[in-house]
Design a protein around this motif. Structure first.
Motif, PDB file in Angstrom:
ATOM      1  N   ILE A   1       8.486  -5.568  22.085  1.00 42.25           N
ATOM      2  CA  ILE A   1       7.780  -6.240  23.024  1.00 42.25           C
ATOM      3  C   ILE A   1       6.418  -6.675  22.993  1.00 42.25           C
ATOM      4  O   ILE A   1       5.675  -5.765  22.460  1.00 42.25           O
ATOM      5  N   LEU A   2       6.180  -7.997  23.246  1.00 45.01           N
ATOM      6  CA  LEU A   2       4.665  -8.521  23.310  1.00 45.01           C
ATOM      7  C   LEU A   2       4.181  -8.418  24.788  1.00 45.01           C
ATOM      8  O   LEU A   2       4.854  -9.067  25.613  1.00 45.01           O
ATOM      9  N   LEU A   3       3.313  -7.808  25.048  1.00 42.84           N
ATOM     10  CA  LEU A   3       2.756  -7.606  26.236  1.00 42.84           C
ATOM     11  C   LEU A   3       1.393  -8.311  26.372  1.00 42.84           C
ATOM     12  O   LEU A   3       0.469  -8.418  25.496  1.00 42.84           O
TER      13      LEU A   3
ATOM     14  N   LEU B   1      -0.460  -5.578  35.670  1.00 40.93           N
ATOM     15  CA  LEU B   1       0.423  -6.175  34.910  1.00 40.93           C
ATOM     16  C   LEU B   1       1.423  -6.662  35.894  1.00 40.93           C
ATOM     17  O   LEU B   1       1.893  -6.432  36.973  1.00 40.93           O
ATOM     18  N   LEU B   2       2.062  -8.090  35.547  1.00 36.68           N
ATOM     19  CA  LEU B   2       3.350  -8.574  36.177  1.00 36.68           C
ATOM     20  C   LEU B   2       4.629  -8.536  35.370  1.00 36.68           C
ATOM     21  O   LEU B   2       4.505  -8.437  33.720  1.00 36.68           O
ATOM     22  N   THR B   3       5.673  -8.700  35.721  1.00 40.53           N
ATOM     23  CA  THR B   3       6.794  -8.749  35.120  1.00 40.53           C
ATOM     24  C   THR B   3       6.891  -9.866  34.152  1.00 40.53           C
ATOM     25  O   THR B   3       7.444  -9.861  33.033  1.00 40.53           O
ATOM     26  N   GLY B   4       6.148 -11.039  34.322  1.00 36.09           N
ATOM     27  CA  GLY B   4       6.052 -12.260  33.451  1.00 36.09           C
ATOM     28  C   GLY B   4       5.016 -11.885  32.287  1.00 36.09           C
ATOM     29  O   GLY B   4       5.193 -12.683  31.146  1.00 36.09           O
ATOM     30  N   ASP B   5       4.529 -10.981  32.330  1.00 34.11           N
ATOM     31  CA  ASP B   5       3.720 -10.450  31.166  1.00 34.11           C
ATOM     32  C   ASP B   5       4.313  -9.849  30.156  1.00 34.11           C
ATOM     33  O   ASP B   5       3.835  -9.435  28.973  1.00 34.11           O
ATOM     34  N   VAL B   6       5.562  -9.447  30.150  1.00 36.55           N
ATOM     35  CA  VAL B   6       6.576  -8.681  29.180  1.00 36.55           C
ATOM     36  C   VAL B   6       7.322  -9.643  28.690  1.00 36.55           C
ATOM     37  O   VAL B   6       8.086 -10.452  29.209  1.00 36.55           O
TER      38      VAL B   6
ATOM     39  N   LEU C   1       8.405   1.545  28.906  1.00 38.34           N
ATOM     40  CA  LEU C   1       8.538   0.460  29.817  1.00 38.34           C
ATOM     41  C   LEU C   1      10.322  -0.043  30.081  1.00 38.34           C
ATOM     42  O   LEU C   1      10.375  -0.333  30.985  1.00 38.34           O
ATOM     43  N   ASP C   2      11.077   0.066  29.091  1.00 42.06           N
ATOM     44  CA  ASP C   2      12.307  -0.213  29.713  1.00 42.06           C
ATOM     45  C   ASP C   2      12.754   0.857  30.250  1.00 42.06           C
ATOM     46  O   ASP C   2      13.567   0.501  31.520  1.00 42.06           O
TER      47      ASP C   2
END
Length: 485
Positions: A184-186, A171-176, A208-209
């Motif tokens: 959140i859509l992951l 996972l990347l931060t851009g995937d969040v 996640l937060d």
């Protein structure tokens, strides 16, 4: 390298090693390398070792699952408390003009310098004492989460979402994508299917937060690695070595983390942390999460209310009809489970001793039994003990059942003289099995064909079956059966 040596090695290794060696040798041969003809022939043939089918991952038990989640929550809660305290101390140290090595000033310097190696950090404090050294190590661990803390967040996130392990690790931060204050859509990558997305549950959003907040300071010093979702520092980094790692879920980390957390399985041994088992347990519990232990027509009704309104409102006549249907169904099941009556006995008295239940239920006396044995009550594939008392028709009416229905009838008696027609019926079943789809054949003829092949024909000798072959009468079929079947 001889052919015999290669084959000998392949015989001693597993599928994956043989596959890799074959790939190397094939590439070498394709590039112009010289191999013995025998090796080339083996490369073109089938593999010696076959891959073993994998077993489904076994879910964790309820107690193991609870201990696993509790260990994650305990570590995260402790690390998050220390992190907040260290951040508050660093903010006070930023505003302070005190040049002494107080905890607030140390926290601000470490926060500004980033997750340097311990030796590099200590060079910033040449007059530091042993106590100061310990405080620096503690503040660095509190400000910048280490790999154990990152793994705890990673594992708890897997527990809350059930995403494939490789999808979580990549996972990347851009995937969040935040779609709301608490939603959140992951987006993640699943190896077998490709790109997938998931709307996270409230519990997963909180995890996640909390992780994004906890790792914010470390992410600010990570440079290009900051786009990776999972970051962790190494507390024992040597001078000049890496201090930030983006792969917290290694085999070593899983093993060490379980040991430090003191996790044990139900047998008292060390609990093995396996990403596939975590995912399997998540879906196992998800399938059962909506089950309340009872079934109701309306979810707003309790089981008692529906029982009072729907199960207790039948009239006496309706209750009698329901009980009659249940009795008929139970009788039908019992009748089909009873073994077939196969005999070669011609003496009525001995037959009555062998099959007392048939004689009693059909109300047969010795003269009636003798007629049964003398073929006076033969139908197509059996002798019927009482054609006017058939379970498939009202009492007093002749049985209308088709010939194969006799195979499951409790009134049917099979003897050697019925073998020709039984074999003819077997040929008919074979023809229908080749013509009809399997579900349709099993629904129409399945139980009868199974009774004939497994319970009736095996009771006759081989020479009796051979003598009866090819002498059967024409199967009495209706026009519809001749056209449809």
């Amino acid at each position: 390298m001889s052919t015999a040596a290669v084959v000998r090695y392949w015989l001693a290794c597993d599928f994956h090693r043989e596959r890799r060696i074959r790939a190397v040798l094939s590439s070498f041969h394709t590039a112009g390398g010289q191999l013995q003809p025998g090796i080339v022939d083996h490369l073109a043939g089938r593999r010696i070792n076959q891959i073993k089918p994998s077993q489904p991952n076994k879910p964790y038990s309820a107690a193991e699952w609870e201990r696993l989640a509790q260990a994650c929550n305990t570590m995260i809660k402790s690390a998050n408390t220390d992190h907040r305290r260290a951040v508050e101390a660093s903010e006070r140290g930023m505003e302070s003009s005190d040049a002494s090595l107080s905890e607030e000033r140390l926290a601000w310097i470490i926060r500004s310098s980033g997750p340097l190696a311990i030796r590099s950090l200590m060079e910033l404090f040449p007059t530091a004492t042993v106590e100061t050294h310990q405080l620096v190590v503690s503040l660095r661990r509190s400000l910048f989460p280490d790999q154990d803390v990152a793994f705890a967040y990673n594992l708890l996130f897997a527990i809350r979402t059930g995403i494939v392990p490789d999808g979580i690790d990549a996972l990347l931060t851009g995937d969040v994508t935040r779609t709301g204050p608490s939603s959140i859509l992951l987006s993640y990558m699943k190896g077998r299917t490709g790109k997938e997305s998931l709307v996270l549950s409230r519990a997963a959003v909180r995890v996640l937060d909390q992780w994004l907040e906890h790792s914010a300071l470390l992410r600010g010093h990570a440079g290009d690695q900051g786009s990776q979702l999972w970051l962790g520092t190494n507390q024992r980094t040597k001078e000049g070595g890496r201090t930030i790692f983006t792969t917290p879920r290694t085999q070593y980390r899983r093993r060490v983390w379980a040991q430090r957390a003191g996790l044990i399985d139900d047998d008292g041994g060390r609990l093995q942390i396996h990403g596939g088992r975590v995912r399997a347990t998540f879906h196992h519990l998800k399938d059962r999460s909506a089950w309340t232990g009872r079934t109701t027509i309306d979810p707003n009704h309790s089981a008692k209310v529906e029982a009072d309104h729907y199960l207790s409102s039948h009239t006496p006549a309706q209750k009698d009809a329901i009980e009659g249907i249940i009795e008929d169904a139970q009788t039908d099941i019992r009748r089909k489970a009873a073994p077939p009556l196969v005999t070669n006995e011609r003496d009525a008295a001995k037959f009555a001793q062998q099959f007392p239940n048939l004689v009693q239920e059909a109300e047969l006396d010795l003269p009636a039994v003798q007629k049964l044995l003398d073929a006076e009550q033969d139908v197509f594939v059996a002798a019927c003990a009482s054609p006017m008392k058939s379970p498939y028709a009202p009492v007093g009416k002749l049985c209308p059942a088709r010939p194969w229905v006799c195979l499951l009838c409790p009134l049917a008696v099979f003897t050697a003289r019925h073998l020709p027609n039984l074999l003819g019926l077997k040929e008919y079943f074979s023809a229908q099995a080749a013509q009809l789809p399997l579900p349709q054949f099993m629904g129409v003829f399945g139980p009868y064909a199974a009774r004939l092949d497994e319970e009736i024909l095996p009771r006759f000798s081989t020479w009796e079956i051979a003598a009866a072959a090819g002498n059967h009468q024409t199967l009495p079929l209706t026009l519809e059966e001749q056209g449809c079947y």
